[in-house]
Design an enzyme around this catalytic site. Structure first.
Site, short mmCIF file in Angstrom:
data_model
loop_
_atom_site.label_atom_id
_atom_site.label_comp_id
_atom_site.label_asym_id
_atom_site.label_seq_id
_atom_site.Cartn_x
_atom_site.Cartn_y
_atom_site.Cartn_z
CG ASP A 38 47.15 36.87 19.76
OD1 ASP A 38 46.02 36.77 18.67
OD2 ASP A 38 46.63 36.31 20.50
N GLY A 39 46.33 39.61 17.79
CA GLY A 39 45.80 40.87 17.97
C GLY A 39 45.30 41.70 16.95
CG ASN A 40 46.13 40.31 13.02
OD1 ASN A 40 47.10 41.10 13.39
ND2 ASN A 40 46.32 39.43 11.98
N GLY A 41 42.27 41.04 15.20
CA GLY A 41 41.00 41.38 15.70
C GLY A 41 40.63 42.49 16.65
NE ARG A 42 43.14 40.59 21.25
CZ ARG A 42 43.90 40.02 22.01
NH1 ARG A 42 44.45 40.52 22.96
NH2 ARG A 42 44.54 38.73 21.37
CG ASN A 86 43.82 30.51 14.45
OD1 ASN A 86 44.79 30.47 14.04
ND2 ASN A 86 43.07 30.75 15.53
NE ARG A 89 40.79 32.70 14.90
CZ ARG A 89 41.64 33.74 15.20
NH1 ARG A 89 41.39 34.94 14.34
NH2 ARG A 89 42.18 33.80 16.24
CB SER A 214 47.87 29.67 21.30
OG SER A 214 47.49 30.65 22.11
CD GLU A 225 65.79 33.65 27.70
OE1 GLU A 225 65.24 34.29 28.23
OE2 GLU A 225 66.84 32.83 28.35
C1 IPE Z 1 47.49 31.81 18.03
O1 IPE Z 1 46.56 33.02 18.21
C2 IPE Z 1 47.48 31.58 16.65
C3 IPE Z 1 48.06 32.40 15.73
C4 IPE Z 1 48.48 33.77 16.05
C5 IPE Z 1 48.05 32.12 14.38
P1 IPE Z 1 44.93 32.82 18.51
O2 IPE Z 1 44.29 33.91 18.77
O3 IPE Z 1 44.45 31.68 17.94
O4 IPE Z 1 45.19 32.21 20.14
P2 IPE Z 1 44.17 32.13 21.32
O5 IPE Z 1 42.92 31.48 20.90
O6 IPE Z 1 43.89 33.44 21.89
O7 IPE Z 1 44.84 31.23 22.41
C1 IPE Z 2 45.97 36.75 15.10
O1 IPE Z 2 45.14 37.89 15.27
C2 IPE Z 2 45.82 36.28 13.54
C3 IPE Z 2 45.36 34.91 13.51
C4 IPE Z 2 45.19 34.07 14.51
C5 IPE Z 2 45.26 34.43 12.04
P1 IPE Z 2 43.84 37.29 15.80
O2 IPE Z 2 42.84 37.19 14.65
O3 IPE Z 2 43.87 36.25 16.80
O4 IPE Z 2 43.32 38.82 16.71
P2 IPE Z 2 42.53 38.79 18.25
O5 IPE Z 2 43.38 37.93 19.08
O6 IPE Z 2 41.29 38.31 18.02
O7 IPE Z 2 42.69 40.39 18.64
MG MG Z 3 43.91 35.99 18.81
#
Ligand code: IPE
Ligand code: IPE
Ligand code: MG
Length: 258
Positions: A38-42, A86, A89, A214, A225
């Site tokens: 998680d966190g690619n967008g940020r 997802n 999106r 999630s 763990e």
């Molecule tokens: C969980 O991340 C799903 C994946 C990493 C594929 P999300 O970014 O979709 O989760 P939420 O929406 O923050 O709970």
């Molecule tokens: C995880 O990063 C990748 C997928 C869920 C596909 P995000 O796209 O959820 O990145 P954030 O949480 O918005 O930073």
């Molecule tokens: Mg995310």
């Protein structure tokens, strides 16, 4: 699997200050490690880049994590790449991700062969775009004979949907008389989940600091763990993997006992 110690120490040669290979016990590596990436967008937003760039950078982090898993001797390494939620999106981002999955798998097949990695897929694959589905089937087919680490990619995966689907399967078998409901036990139930062929995860890592599942592996994580790091997925390195394992090895797993 026993790690190849020579390759492992080469891979972990130039250590940062706070962690080194010697901080972990290579005889007690968790057999199944799973990551909510998680966190690619940020990561992208912090750099003023479009979210797509974060996903592209996330692929590099995944390649490093797979290699680290192989070097450390994981039996199974699973990652959450796309959830059933997802799809909410923007279409542009979903299309980009689906294209990236296909393109990356094709590009990384040589790595799978070189490292003897077998691909597994978790989720409702039939709902994926045709090209992504086709490439995934090719990946399954081409790596089926590998007996090193299993790399399980969860795509269009949702744990609630998985559990409901298992219940439907079992109900159908009961209705047709092939199954006595009294014979449904935890092993049989597990064998109807997408993860039927995999052991439960020993260690679950979530990047970017969120303290939630999630909809990931709700059934399978009963005694896993957890390790949460604030590091955003594209910044996750082989050293973060080592930090997670060090934390795992400091825990006392009791499984309800004493
Ligand atoms: C969980 O991340 C799903 C994946 C990493 C594929 P999300 O970014 O979709 O989760 P939420 O929406 O923050 O709970
Ligand atoms: C995880 O990063 C990748 C997928 C869920 C596909 P995000 O796209 O959820 O990145 P954030 O949480 O918005 O930073
Ligand atoms: Mg995310």
């Amino acid at each position: 699997m026993q790690p190849d110690h020579q390759k492992l120490s080469e891979y972990y040669a130039v250590a940062p200050d706070d962690i080194a290979l010697s901080d972990i016990d290579t005889a007690r590596i968790p057999a199944h490690v799973s990551i909510i990436m998680d966190g690619n967008g940020r990561w992208a937003a912090k750099r003023g880049l479009p979210r797509a760039q974060g996903h592209v950078a996330g692929v590099d982090a995944l390649r490093e994590a797979v290699t680290a898993g192989v070097r450390l001797g994981f039996d199974v390494f699973s990652v959450y790449a796309f959830s059933t939620e997802n799809w909410r999106r923007p279409k542009l981002e979903v299309d980009l991700l689906m294209g990236l999955f296909a393109k990356t798998l094709v590009a990384e097949l040589p790595l799978f062969h070189q490292e003897n990695v077998r691909l597994e897929l978790l989720g409702d694959l039939e709902a994926l775009p045709a090209e992504t589905y086709r490439v995934f089937m090719r990946g399954l087919d081409e790596t089926a004979g590998h007996d090193g680490m299993t790399f399980a990619l969860a795509v269009n995966y949702g744990s609630r949907a998985e559990i409901v689907r298992a219940a439907q399967d079992l109900a159908r078998l009961a209705r047709s008389g092939e199954l006595d409901p009294d014979d449904i036990d935890q092993d049989l139930f597990s064998s109807h989940l997408y993860t039927a062929a995999l052991p439960d995860p020993d260690l679950l890592i979530r990047t970017s600091g969120e303290l939630r599942l999630s909809n990931y592996l709700l059934y399978q994580l009963a005694y896993t763990e957890f390790y949460v790091t604030d590091t955003l997925w594209p910044d996750f390195t082989r050293w973060d993997m080592l930090r997670a394992i060090r934390s795992f090895q400091s825990r006392s797993r009791r499984f309800g006992g004493v």
